[in-house]
Design an enzyme around this catalytic site. Structure first.
Site, PDB file in Angstrom:
ATOM      1  CE1 TYR A  53      17.404  -3.019  43.568  1.00 17.90           C
ATOM      2  CE2 TYR A  53      16.150  -1.200  44.511  1.00 17.90           C
ATOM      3  CZ  TYR A  53      16.481  -2.545  44.481  1.00 17.90           C
ATOM      4  OH  TYR A  53      15.866  -3.418  45.355  1.00 17.90           O
TER       5      TYR A  53
ATOM      6  CE  LYS B   8      14.836  -5.052  42.329  1.00 19.90           C
ATOM      7  NZ  LYS B   8      14.614  -6.500  42.401  1.00 19.90           N
TER       8      LYS B   8
ATOM      9  CB  VAL C 204      19.538 -14.276  36.387  1.00 22.51           C
ATOM     10  CG1 VAL C 204      19.169 -15.274  37.463  1.00 22.51           C
ATOM     11  CG2 VAL C 204      19.984 -12.946  36.973  1.00 22.51           C
TER      12      VAL C 204
ATOM     13  CB  ALA D 149      15.343   2.236  35.410  1.00 20.33           C
TER      14      ALA D 149
ATOM     15  CB  ILE E  78      13.311  -7.046  53.852  1.00 21.83           C
ATOM     16  CG1 ILE E  78      12.040  -6.684  53.033  1.00 21.83           C
ATOM     17  CG2 ILE E  78      13.163  -8.417  54.509  1.00 21.83           C
ATOM     18  CD1 ILE E  78      10.743  -6.569  53.814  1.00 21.83           C
TER      19      ILE E  78
ATOM     20  CB  SER F 243      12.647  -2.599  45.105  1.00 20.51           C
ATOM     21  OG  SER F 243      13.056  -1.609  46.021  1.00 20.51           O
TER      22      SER F 243
HETATM   23  P1  NAP Z   1      20.740 -10.495  48.615  1.00 16.47           P
HETATM   24  O1  NAP Z   1      20.900 -11.027  49.991  1.00 16.47           O
HETATM   25  O2  NAP Z   1      21.878  -9.768  47.985  1.00 16.47           O
HETATM   26  O3  NAP Z   1      20.241 -11.673  47.667  1.00 16.47           O
HETATM   27  C1  NAP Z   1      20.197 -11.539  46.263  1.00 16.47           C
HETATM   28  C2  NAP Z   1      20.709 -12.821  45.663  1.00 16.47           C
HETATM   29  O4  NAP Z   1      20.709 -12.684  44.227  1.00 16.47           O
HETATM   30  C3  NAP Z   1      22.158 -13.107  46.081  1.00 16.47           C
HETATM   31  O5  NAP Z   1      22.272 -14.438  46.538  1.00 16.47           O
HETATM   32  C4  NAP Z   1      22.924 -12.834  44.809  1.00 16.47           C
HETATM   33  O6  NAP Z   1      24.097 -13.622  44.697  1.00 16.47           O
HETATM   34  C5  NAP Z   1      21.927 -13.217  43.745  1.00 16.47           C
HETATM   35  N1  NAP Z   1      22.336 -12.641  42.477  1.00 16.47           N
HETATM   36  C6  NAP Z   1      22.829 -11.394  42.243  1.00 16.47           C
HETATM   37  N2  NAP Z   1      23.164 -11.253  40.962  1.00 16.47           N
HETATM   38  C7  NAP Z   1      22.885 -12.447  40.362  1.00 16.47           C
HETATM   39  C8  NAP Z   1      23.039 -12.929  39.038  1.00 16.47           C
HETATM   40  N3  NAP Z   1      23.541 -12.148  38.054  1.00 16.47           N
HETATM   41  N4  NAP Z   1      22.670 -14.200  38.772  1.00 16.47           N
HETATM   42  C9  NAP Z   1      22.169 -14.999  39.743  1.00 16.47           C
HETATM   43  N5  NAP Z   1      21.995 -14.604  41.019  1.00 16.47           N
HETATM   44  C10 NAP Z   1      22.361 -13.324  41.319  1.00 16.47           C
HETATM   45  O7  NAP Z   1      19.520  -9.466  48.565  1.00 16.47           O
HETATM   46  P2  NAP Z   1      18.081  -9.557  49.240  1.00 16.47           P
HETATM   47  O8  NAP Z   1      17.955  -8.410  50.148  1.00 16.47           O
HETATM   48  O9  NAP Z   1      17.783 -10.924  49.711  1.00 16.47           O
HETATM   49  O10 NAP Z   1      17.197  -9.187  47.962  1.00 16.47           O
HETATM   50  C11 NAP Z   1      16.403 -10.132  47.250  1.00 16.47           C
HETATM   51  C12 NAP Z   1      15.530  -9.352  46.278  1.00 16.47           C
HETATM   52  O11 NAP Z   1      14.690  -8.454  47.025  1.00 16.47           O
HETATM   53  C13 NAP Z   1      16.324  -8.489  45.300  1.00 16.47           C
HETATM   54  O12 NAP Z   1      15.720  -8.529  44.034  1.00 16.47           O
HETATM   55  C14 NAP Z   1      16.209  -7.093  45.903  1.00 16.47           C
HETATM   56  O13 NAP Z   1      16.322  -6.066  44.944  1.00 16.47           O
HETATM   57  C15 NAP Z   1      14.825  -7.151  46.515  1.00 16.47           C
HETATM   58  N6  NAP Z   1      14.624  -6.166  47.584  1.00 16.47           N
HETATM   59  C16 NAP Z   1      15.251  -6.305  48.786  1.00 16.47           C
HETATM   60  C17 NAP Z   1      15.006  -5.367  49.778  1.00 16.47           C
HETATM   61  C18 NAP Z   1      15.618  -5.477  51.148  1.00 16.47           C
HETATM   62  O14 NAP Z   1      15.335  -4.617  52.005  1.00 16.47           O
HETATM   63  N7  NAP Z   1      16.431  -6.468  51.443  1.00 16.47           N
HETATM   64  C19 NAP Z   1      14.167  -4.285  49.529  1.00 16.47           C
HETATM   65  C20 NAP Z   1      13.568  -4.171  48.274  1.00 16.47           C
HETATM   66  C21 NAP Z   1      13.784  -5.131  47.306  1.00 16.47           C
HETATM   67  P3  NAP Z   1      25.501 -12.965  45.163  1.00 16.47           P
HETATM   68  O15 NAP Z   1      25.343 -12.575  46.592  1.00 16.47           O
HETATM   69  O16 NAP Z   1      26.484 -14.050  44.913  1.00 16.47           O
HETATM   70  O17 NAP Z   1      25.663 -11.758  44.270  1.00 16.47           O
END
Ligand code: NAP
Length: 228
Positions: A133, A137, A41, A135, A166, A120
């Site tokens: 992170y 978000k 991205v 900044a 989550i 987030s």
């Molecule tokens: P995740 O399992 O790491 O999923 C994030 C996905 O984004 C991964 O598949 C990752 O691919 C992909 N990604 C990372 N860098 C990328 C890039 N440069 N281009 C394209 N794709 C990319 O994390 P998640 O927990 O599901 O999080 C999803 C969203 O929710 C994120 O924006 C995160 O900040 C937000 N969030 C999550 C939580 C939580 O508790 N889980 C809390 C607050 C916010 P790779 O694995 O191959 O890098």
């Protein structure tokens, strides 16, 4: 519908929820993942190319969920390198912008465009070690409100979802004492499920949310309320 980060913990649940509601979804993720559309991205040209292909394959685009994100770098702010700062900002903030910008024409042509940006609670709570992170978000909140006001005239709604903890594989891999400490700050006393987060996204994309734009929906079990 276009969903980024679709191979990750939250993204998979969003794709499943939308699929079970009979939505046609273009699942996008990073190169090397099993997503049908794989691109970085941060690479604006690759984003434009893949979003165009996704819209062509779907026959249009009424929704984008900008979910791809990283929280790889944990450092005190004074030791944050420029490269690490750029990586977080370029992935979480620039990446989300490139994707929604590339989908703008399709969203407008649909007559009922919808954007959901996954931010987030880190945007608001000031987590030590996560200056980039936080900044990035927080930037998504300003971006979302601006898009909501700017693109409403094209019939496009834009909202921000702010997840707390989550229960994704990465969160559940944190040391038990860190997880327990986090739960003490959550009034509901537990982490959210990916299905609960996906439910909030589905709501914002649904006709039930037709009059909601520019809002921030916290899906965090009340995280932080006990400390205020
Ligand atoms: P995740 O399992 O790491 O999923 C994030 C996905 O984004 C991964 O598949 C990752 O691919 C992909 N990604 C990372 N860098 C990328 C890039 N440069 N281009 C394209 N794709 C990319 O994390 P998640 O927990 O599901 O999080 C999803 C969203 O929710 C994120 O924006 C995160 O900040 C937000 N969030 C999550 C939580 C939580 O508790 N889980 C809390 C607050 C916010 P790779 O694995 O191959 O890098």
């Amino acid at each position: 519908m276009i969903v980024t980060g679709a191979a990750g913990g939250i993204g998979r649940a969003i794709v499943e929820a939308l699929g079970s509601a009979d939505c046609a979804v273009a699942a996008c993720d990073a190169p090397g993942t099993d997503a049908p559309f794989s691109f970085d991205v941060r690479d604006r040209a690759a984003v434009k190319d893949n979003v165009a292909k996704a819209i062509s394959g779907l026959g249009g685009c009424d929704s984008v969920v900008a979910n791809a994100g990283i929280v790889d770098t944990i450092h005190r702010a004074e030791r944050f390198s420029e490269d690490e700062w750029r990586k977080d900002l370029e992935t979480n903030l620039y990446g989300a912008f490139f994707v929604v910008q590339a989908a703008f024409d399709g969203l407008g042509q649909s007559g009922d465009g919808r954007v959901v940006l996954i931010s987030s609670v880190g945007a608001e709570v000031g987590s030590p070690g996560q200056v980039a992170y936080g900044a990035s978000k927080a930037g998504m909140v300003g971006m979302g409100r601006t898009l909501a006001s700017e693109w409403a005239s094209q019939g496009i709604r834009c909202n921000v979802v702010m997840p707390g903890f989550i229960a994704t594989p990465k969160v559940l891999a944190m040391p038990a004492e860190v997880q327990d400490g986090a739960k003490t700050a959550i009034p509901l006393g537990r982490f959210g499920t990916t299905e609960e987060l996906a439910g909030a996204v589905s709501f914002l994309l649904s006709p039930a949310a037709a009059y909601i734009t520019g809002t921030v929906l916290r899906v965090d079990g009340g995280f932080g309320l006990l400390l205020r």
